[in-house]
Motif scaffolding. Structure first.
Motif, PDB file in Angstrom:
ATOM      1  N   UNK A   1     -47.758  22.243   8.141  1.00 14.87           N
ATOM      2  CA  UNK A   1     -46.730  22.093   7.106  1.00 14.87           C
ATOM      3  C   UNK A   1     -46.777  20.714   6.455  1.00 14.87           C
ATOM      4  N   UNK A   2     -47.862  19.959   6.689  1.00 14.11           N
ATOM      5  CA  UNK A   2     -48.001  18.606   6.138  1.00 14.11           C
ATOM      6  C   UNK A   2     -47.800  18.626   4.622  1.00 14.11           C
ATOM      7  N   UNK A   3     -47.079  17.616   4.095  1.00 18.88           N
ATOM      8  CA  UNK A   3     -46.776  17.562   2.670  1.00 18.88           C
ATOM      9  C   UNK A   3     -45.348  17.990   2.377  1.00 18.88           C
ATOM     10  N   UNK A   4     -44.793  18.866   3.213  1.00 18.91           N
ATOM     11  CA  UNK A   4     -43.389  19.255   3.069  1.00 18.91           C
ATOM     12  C   UNK A   4     -42.490  18.212   3.752  1.00 18.91           C
ATOM     13  N   UNK A   5     -41.169  18.488   3.723  1.00 18.18           N
ATOM     14  CA  UNK A   5     -40.235  17.601   4.426  1.00 18.18           C
ATOM     15  C   UNK A   5     -39.436  18.416   5.450  1.00 18.18           C
ATOM     16  N   UNK A   6     -38.922  17.732   6.453  1.00 19.57           N
ATOM     17  CA  UNK A   6     -38.128  18.402   7.494  1.00 19.57           C
ATOM     18  C   UNK A   6     -37.014  19.233   6.876  1.00 19.57           C
ATOM     19  N   UNK A   7     -36.294  18.665   5.883  1.00 17.99           N
ATOM     20  CA  UNK A   7     -35.140  19.366   5.308  1.00 17.99           C
ATOM     21  C   UNK A   7     -35.518  20.598   4.476  1.00 17.99           C
ATOM     22  N   UNK A   8     -36.795  20.739   4.164  1.00 16.97           N
ATOM     23  CA  UNK A   8     -37.227  21.979   3.520  1.00 16.97           C
ATOM     24  C   UNK A   8     -37.048  23.167   4.465  1.00 16.97           C
ATOM     25  N   UNK A   9     -37.094  22.892   5.755  1.00 16.58           N
ATOM     26  CA  UNK A   9     -36.992  23.961   6.748  1.00 16.58           C
ATOM     27  C   UNK A   9     -35.644  23.975   7.464  1.00 16.58           C
ATOM     28  N   UNK A  10     -35.171  22.783   7.809  1.00 17.19           N
ATOM     29  CA  UNK A  10     -33.926  22.674   8.577  1.00 17.19           C
ATOM     30  C   UNK A  10     -33.025  21.697   7.824  1.00 17.19           C
ATOM     31  N   UNK A  11     -31.976  22.203   7.176  1.00 15.98           N
ATOM     32  CA  UNK A  11     -31.202  21.353   6.278  1.00 15.98           C
ATOM     33  C   UNK A  11     -30.267  20.359   6.983  1.00 15.98           C
ATOM     34  N   UNK A  12     -29.751  20.721   8.162  1.00 15.37           N
ATOM     35  CA  UNK A  12     -28.641  19.937   8.712  1.00 15.37           C
ATOM     36  C   UNK A  12     -29.071  18.899   9.756  1.00 15.37           C
ATOM     37  N   UNK A  13     -30.300  18.376   9.619  1.00 19.76           N
ATOM     38  CA  UNK A  13     -30.736  17.337  10.561  1.00 19.76           C
ATOM     39  C   UNK A  13     -31.298  16.156   9.764  1.00 19.76           C
ATOM     40  N   UNK A  14     -31.594  15.069  10.481  1.00 19.70           N
ATOM     41  CA  UNK A  14     -32.228  13.911   9.859  1.00 19.70           C
ATOM     42  C   UNK A  14     -33.497  14.351   9.111  1.00 19.70           C
ATOM     43  N   UNK A  15     -33.636  13.903   7.852  1.00 14.62           N
ATOM     44  CA  UNK A  15     -34.820  14.278   7.076  1.00 14.62           C
ATOM     45  C   UNK A  15     -35.978  13.305   7.358  1.00 14.62           C
ATOM     46  N   UNK A  16     -37.186  13.791   7.172  1.00 13.26           N
ATOM     47  CA  UNK A  16     -38.378  12.945   7.333  1.00 13.26           C
ATOM     48  C   UNK A  16     -39.549  13.665   6.691  1.00 13.26           C
ATOM     49  N   UNK A  17     -40.566  12.928   6.259  1.00 15.50           N
ATOM     50  CA  UNK A  17     -41.759  13.590   5.753  1.00 15.50           C
ATOM     51  C   UNK A  17     -42.540  14.255   6.894  1.00 15.50           C
ATOM     52  N   UNK A  18     -43.284  15.299   6.538  1.00 20.21           N
ATOM     53  CA  UNK A  18     -44.193  15.913   7.516  1.00 20.21           C
ATOM     54  C   UNK A  18     -45.607  15.487   7.126  1.00 20.21           C
ATOM     55  N   UNK A  19     -46.361  14.930   8.077  1.00 21.22           N
ATOM     56  CA  UNK A  19     -47.695  14.411   7.772  1.00 21.22           C
ATOM     57  C   UNK A  19     -48.727  15.072   8.670  1.00 21.22           C
ATOM     58  N   UNK A  20     -50.007  14.867   8.303  1.00 19.45           N
ATOM     59  CA  UNK A  20     -51.082  15.569   8.990  1.00 19.45           C
ATOM     60  C   UNK A  20     -51.471  14.939  10.327  1.00 19.45           C
ATOM     61  N   UNK A  21     -51.406  13.604  10.370  1.00 12.90           N
ATOM     62  CA  UNK A  21     -51.863  12.934  11.590  1.00 12.90           C
ATOM     63  C   UNK A  21     -51.316  11.510  11.625  1.00 12.90           C
ATOM     64  N   UNK A  22     -51.557  10.830  12.740  1.00  9.11           N
ATOM     65  CA  UNK A  22     -51.120   9.438  12.885  1.00  9.11           C
ATOM     66  C   UNK A  22     -51.795   8.531  11.860  1.00  9.11           C
ATOM     67  N   UNK A  23     -52.960   8.939  11.366  1.00  7.49           N
ATOM     68  CA  UNK A  23     -53.650   8.109  10.364  1.00  7.49           C
ATOM     69  C   UNK A  23     -52.774   7.873   9.133  1.00  7.49           C
ATOM     70  N   UNK A  24     -51.949   8.862   8.796  1.00  2.80           N
ATOM     71  CA  UNK A  24     -51.075   8.737   7.619  1.00  2.80           C
ATOM     72  C   UNK A  24     -49.979   7.699   7.828  1.00  2.80           C
ATOM     73  N   UNK A  25     -49.811   7.250   9.086  1.00  2.00           N
ATOM     74  CA  UNK A  25     -48.731   6.306   9.384  1.00  2.00           C
ATOM     75  C   UNK A  25     -49.281   4.927   9.752  1.00  2.00           C
ATOM     76  N   UNK A  26     -50.535   4.663   9.350  1.00  2.00           N
ATOM     77  CA  UNK A  26     -51.207   3.431   9.760  1.00  2.00           C
ATOM     78  C   UNK A  26     -50.428   2.174   9.361  1.00  2.00           C
ATOM     79  N   UNK A  27     -49.739   2.225   8.224  1.00  2.00           N
ATOM     80  CA  UNK A  27     -49.037   1.026   7.754  1.00  2.00           C
ATOM     81  C   UNK A  27     -47.592   0.969   8.223  1.00  2.00           C
ATOM     82  N   UNK A  28     -47.198   1.956   9.000  1.00  2.00           N
ATOM     83  CA  UNK A  28     -45.803   2.023   9.447  1.00  2.00           C
ATOM     84  C   UNK A  28     -45.666   1.274  10.771  1.00  2.00           C
TER      85      UNK A  28
END
Lengths: 340, 340
Positions: free
Chosen positions: A37-64
């Motif tokens: 589901x990479x590219x979508x967001x958490x709230x696209x599926x579950x509306x009533x929780x903390x939102x966050x991006x969905x990513x493919x792997x840890x590589x996408x978070x290298x600068x985080x």
């Protein structure tokens, strides 16, 4: 604490731990890892929780600047999927802790423990019980706090969710309430706790008691996360040990609308609600001077529409002779009044 | 199998395992090791068991062709007494296996495991659960055998002894009866079994079920050695797991004359006998299609004289509304008739 949650190919339907963390934990969730589901967001599926991006792997978070990667799914058997190894490796190499509830302990995996040492980070296996557990002393009823335990008609009827929702609502209403986590998701959300289903059987009650004694004079109310069911063919031992180890003042009986047999053991029909009330109360009575009563019910109505859900909760309350609620759909005031 | 039993400074009063082996095991006991009573014989202290000389150390048995040394005592905490090390070393050096129920696993002791390797003998830690245990499938009630479980009002009221005596008397009367051992003494006597109090709590019922499935189509009657008590503040989880894992047809309620509170938990008074009957039967009912009933009682009257013992057993039978017996002092015919 800033975290990423691994949930490859399982988000959101099969990612109970990931959802629990998004819903209840105090973590700042940088992303969920799911290659499907990479590219979508958490709230696209579950509306009533903390939102966050969905990513493919840890590589996408290298600068985080992440503090931890949490394994947010648990395949049957609790093994490590080899396809997760890259993400765990990347996390450790960037100095990020890894928190896991798998039966396969990451701290005993040679590659991971070497990497963790090299990069000064920690492998937390929350399913690994502490070494210093022992038998119960039978004194949990001596703490100042009122102890409230969720008990169930079966596994997976929502005991963890009910504990979390009620404790949060109690705190919102100004009460000093804390959670006693007994399972992997509860432990990850709260950041501490004993995995009761993995302790030596003789220490089942003792592992719960130890937590009650630790927190029991610091809060006015303790919500203990229950496990299993007293009529479960495989897990009743854990349920019984928690009941006697916690010596609760009050019980909430959790059920799921429409469930008729023990999940995975279809030949075992769920007995009538009154049988559960009698079993839990009669089993608690001889062990503690505390009078333990089921004072409220919680019904999981996720599979019903709004009207059917209201009717099911009302019927459950009638059956139980006590207030009942679906903690996700409804207001918990009446149930909290019975509990606090 | 020819064995020696180590019981230093504890024979006979504190040597429950040694006595169990002398009384029930098929082993040929060459000697008991006890430096305090060395020179005497077993029958000087306990008349109704296999006789054997008591010797000071393994050195006295140098010319004996022993198969195994059994550790027949268990200090509180289950540690290894350093003063036993010489005897264990001597045993291993003469090619003799060592069988232990200590929490301190001999197979993880470097000196002993090296010696065992060198001399081609085995270190058997009966308290170490097998690695392949898992959750119960909930199918123990499908075996051909009638399953008979001893349940108790408390720990140490004689459940193991009752199981052993009744199984033996049943065999003497021509029935095909076997023991399902669940604790260290039972395992040592029978030479197999799972130490239920040491398994992962989630596997408590599963570890019992596995044994029932293994033996359940080979015999007509299985006597399952019970553990703990359903009202024990620390051990009830184990008791509950055995009840649901074994899915017994019949229960024998074991009690000790004069006991008023849980041993070591004096604030927990034993409830009335009828409370136990209801708890055990009501807890068993929802999990199996087998109707599980308490059909007999066993009373340990070791502290009473003959007349008081008879009166106590009669009163216990009245309380229970079922035949009762002291299996050590009395004839078990009436109880066996209720069971078989």
């Amino acid at each position: 604490m800033r975290v990423a949650i691994l949930a490859h190919e399982q988000f959101p339907g099969q990612a109970k731990t990931a959802l629990g963390i998004l819903r209840y934990a105090d973590y700042d969730v940088a992303a969920v890892l799911d290659r499907d589901t990479a590219g979508d967001r958490v709230n696209d599926y579950v509306p009533d929780v903390q939102d966050a991006p969905i990513v493919e792997s840890m590589d996408a978070l290298a600068d985080d600047d992440l503090d931890a990667l949490i394994i947010g799914i648990a395949p049957i058997g609790g093994g490590l999927e080899e396809s997760w190894r890259d993400d765990i490796r990347t996390a450790l190499e960037s100095g990020c802790d890894v928190i896991s509830g798998l039966h396969h302990f990451l701290s005993e995996d040679e590659e991971f423990s070497t990497l963790a040492d090299e990069h000064g980070c920690e492998l937390q296996d929350v399913r690994k019980p502490p070494e210093d557990l022992t038998v119960s002393q039978g004194i949990a009823d001596e703490v100042d706090a009122e102890v409230i335990l969720t008990v169930g008609t079966d596994c997976s009827v929502g005991k963890m969710t009910v504990s979390m929702e009620l404790a949060r609502d109690a705190r919102d209403a100004g009460y000093d309430a804390a959670i006693i986590p007994t399972g992997q998701t509860g432990i990850m959300i709260e950041g501490w706790g004993n995995p009761i289903d993995r302790v030596v059987s003789d220490f089942t009650a003792g592992a719960v008691e130890e937590m009650i004694l630790e927190k029991g004079d610091e809060h006015d109310y303790l919500f203990v996360e229950g496990q299993g069911s007293i009529v479960h063919p495989a897990y009743s031992a854990v349920t019984c040990g928690i009941l006697h180890g916690a010596m609760p003042d009050k019980l909430i009986l959790c059920d799921e609308a429409g469930r008729e047999a023990i999940h995975g053991y279809e030949s075992v029909s769920l007995p009538p609600i009154q049988t559960y009330v009698d079993l839990y109360e009669d089993l608690a009575a001889p062990v503690s001077e505390t009078e333990t009563e089921i004072v409220a019910g919680a019904l999981n109505t996720a599979d019903l529409d709004d009207e059917a859900a209201r009717e099911a909760v009302d019927a459950y309350a009638d059956d139980l002779g006590a207030p009942a609620v679906d903690v996700i759909r409804q207001d918990t005031d009446e149930v909290l009044e019975a509990l606090l």
